[in-house]
Scaffold this active site. Structure first.
Site, PDB file in Angstrom:
ATOM      1  N   THR A 135     -57.888   2.638  10.458  1.00 27.44           N
ATOM      2  CA  THR A 135     -57.186   1.348  10.564  1.00 27.44           C
ATOM      3  C   THR A 135     -57.886   0.392  11.533  1.00 27.44           C
ATOM      4  O   THR A 135     -57.747  -0.814  11.409  1.00 27.44           O
ATOM      5  CB  THR A 135     -55.702   1.520  10.969  1.00 27.44           C
ATOM      6  OG1 THR A 135     -55.616   1.999  12.313  1.00 27.44           O
ATOM      7  CG2 THR A 135     -54.966   2.466  10.041  1.00 27.44           C
ATOM      8  N   MET A 162     -55.668  -4.354  10.541  1.00 28.33           N
ATOM      9  CA  MET A 162     -54.530  -4.336   9.609  1.00 28.33           C
ATOM     10  C   MET A 162     -53.971  -2.910   9.502  1.00 28.33           C
ATOM     11  O   MET A 162     -53.889  -2.335   8.424  1.00 28.33           O
ATOM     12  CB  MET A 162     -55.001  -4.827   8.225  1.00 28.33           C
ATOM     13  CG  MET A 162     -55.438  -6.270   8.198  1.00 28.33           C
ATOM     14  SD  MET A 162     -54.042  -7.388   8.476  1.00 28.33           S
ATOM     15  CE  MET A 162     -54.452  -8.065  10.084  1.00 28.33           C
ATOM     16  N   HIS A 163     -53.561  -2.361  10.676  1.00 27.53           N
ATOM     17  CA  HIS A 163     -53.174  -0.942  10.713  1.00 27.53           C
ATOM     18  C   HIS A 163     -52.210  -0.530   9.588  1.00 27.53           C
ATOM     19  O   HIS A 163     -52.498   0.353   8.796  1.00 27.53           O
ATOM     20  CB  HIS A 163     -52.485  -0.625  12.044  1.00 27.53           C
ATOM     21  CG  HIS A 163     -53.317  -0.856  13.252  1.00 27.53           C
ATOM     22  ND1 HIS A 163     -54.389  -0.066  13.570  1.00 27.53           N
ATOM     23  CD2 HIS A 163     -53.222  -1.780  14.238  1.00 27.53           C
ATOM     24  CE1 HIS A 163     -54.918  -0.475  14.703  1.00 27.53           C
ATOM     25  NE2 HIS A 163     -54.235  -1.531  15.132  1.00 27.53           N
ATOM     26  N   ASP A 164     -51.021  -1.168   9.584  1.00 26.27           N
ATOM     27  CA  ASP A 164     -49.931  -0.606   8.779  1.00 26.27           C
ATOM     28  C   ASP A 164     -50.142  -0.724   7.273  1.00 26.27           C
ATOM     29  O   ASP A 164     -49.736   0.163   6.519  1.00 26.27           O
ATOM     30  CB  ASP A 164     -48.599  -1.259   9.169  1.00 26.27           C
ATOM     31  CG  ASP A 164     -48.134  -0.797  10.530  1.00 26.27           C
ATOM     32  OD1 ASP A 164     -48.595   0.272  10.982  1.00 26.27           O
ATOM     33  OD2 ASP A 164     -47.299  -1.489  11.147  1.00 26.27           O
ATOM     34  N   CYS A 209     -52.696  -0.301   5.735  1.00 31.15           N
ATOM     35  CA  CYS A 209     -53.595   0.777   5.285  1.00 31.15           C
ATOM     36  C   CYS A 209     -52.795   1.950   4.722  1.00 31.15           C
ATOM     37  O   CYS A 209     -53.272   2.641   3.815  1.00 31.15           O
ATOM     38  CB  CYS A 209     -54.464   1.274   6.442  1.00 31.15           C
ATOM     39  SG  CYS A 209     -55.741   0.108   6.907  1.00 31.15           S
TER      40      CYS A 209
END
Ligand code: BDR
Ligand code: CA
Length: 305
Positions: free
Chosen positions: A192, A233-235, A237
């Site tokens: 992420t 854009m961690h989440d 992913c």
């Protein structure tokens, strides 16, 4: 096409907002419930933010407010990254939608048991609600297909040297979830932190449509990375891993969640060589195809208003 019955457990959160927006619009997703939890900001704010998104996109997805505190630790929020409101940078106007009148853990139980097909859980926040669900209503596990979560790291953390924010926020809950015996996919910082949007994409996004302009406005206040090095854009992913698994390379392994008052608290230690375990408890993401991720991101954005 049979849709994937999905529940997202979240703490919006600017990157959570992107994950929710895309889950609302993906043709293969049937988003049955949004459960909220304390994390990036307190649970009143994360619930309001989830309601704001439901209202903005005018979708009929129920929102249930969950735990206001981790199981054992004190809450240490992350408002320095997402702003005081948790979604600073865009004026969504007054909220008219209301959360369900049951606690998220109860709403999770009801939604999971009522689903004709096994549900996929996508936690993109601390695992407090999910751990309580498994402790109070273990019978729900039988109707959960899999857990695909954003959290953890195979290397360093982003909150302490060792721990990633979602796991660090409630390590005891994470330990329960990783040991729950369900198929679990861990989308951690290893991928992420590389799935970033640069100014090139952000300039494109800004003028693409109304949602793109809203995202760009939120991104202007997001401190998950920088415009120079790229915004993480961690989440979203986790959603990408569910619907476009080929974007990531994965390995099956055993992940131990560290707890206790030490510098390792909240670390996710993967036994990649399976030296200490004979059975895996997780598939962990090792690599991401960043160009493919960005292409998917823009395709998903094009489906929104
Ligand atoms: C995670 O922490 C939160 O701030 C983000 O929303 C994401 O879920 C990244 O470590
Ligand atoms: Ca989150």
């Amino acid at each position: 096409m049979k849709k994937i019955p999905l529940i997202i457990d979240t703490d919006p959160g600017i990157d959570d907002a992107v994950a929710l927006a895309f889950a609302f619009h993906h043709p293969a997703i049937d988003l049955k419930l949004i459960s909220t939890v304390a994390g990036n900001v307190n649970v009143d704010k994360t619930t309001d933010n989830a309601l704001r998104l439901v209202e903005y996109f005018d979708v009929e997805v129920p929102v249930a407010k969950g735990c206001s505190e981790p199981l054992i630790k004190e809450l240490e929020d992350c408002s320095e990254i997402h702003g005081e409101s948790g979604m600073d940078g865009y004026d969504f106007g007054p909220i008219t939608r209301k959360p369900l009148d049951v606690h998220a853990v109860e709403a999770l139980r009801q939604t999971i048991l009522a689903s004709p097909d096994p549900v996929t859980l996508m936690p993109i926040a601390a695992l407090t609600n999910i751990a309580l669900l498994f402790k109070i209503y273990p019978e729900t596990k039988a109707n959960i297909k899999e857990i695909v979560l954003m959290g953890g790291s195979l290397a360093r953390g982003n909150t302490t040297t060792a721990a990633e924010f979602n796991i660090f926020t409630d390590p005891e809950a994470a330990a329960i979830v990783f040991k729950a015996g369900l198929p679990l996919t861990m989308i951690g910082l290893d991928v992420t932190s590389k799935a970033v949007l640069t100014t090139t994409e952000i300039e494109k996004i800004k003028t693409m449509n109304q949602t793109g302009a809203m995202f760009a406005s939120l991104f202007g206040h997001y401190r998950g990375g920088s415009m120079k090095t790229g915004l993480k854009m961690h989440d979203v992913c986790a959603l990408a891993a569910l619907v476009e698994p080929a974007i990531f390379s994965m390995q099956s392994t055993y992940v131990e969640v560290q707890t206790g008052d030490t510098a390792a608290n909240g670390a996710t230690v993967a036994d990649l060589k399976m030296k200490y375990h004979t059975e895996a408890n997780a598939d962990v993401a090792l690599e991401v195809d960043v160009e493919r991720f960005r292409k998917w991101f823009l395709e998903m954005l094009a489906l929104t208003k």
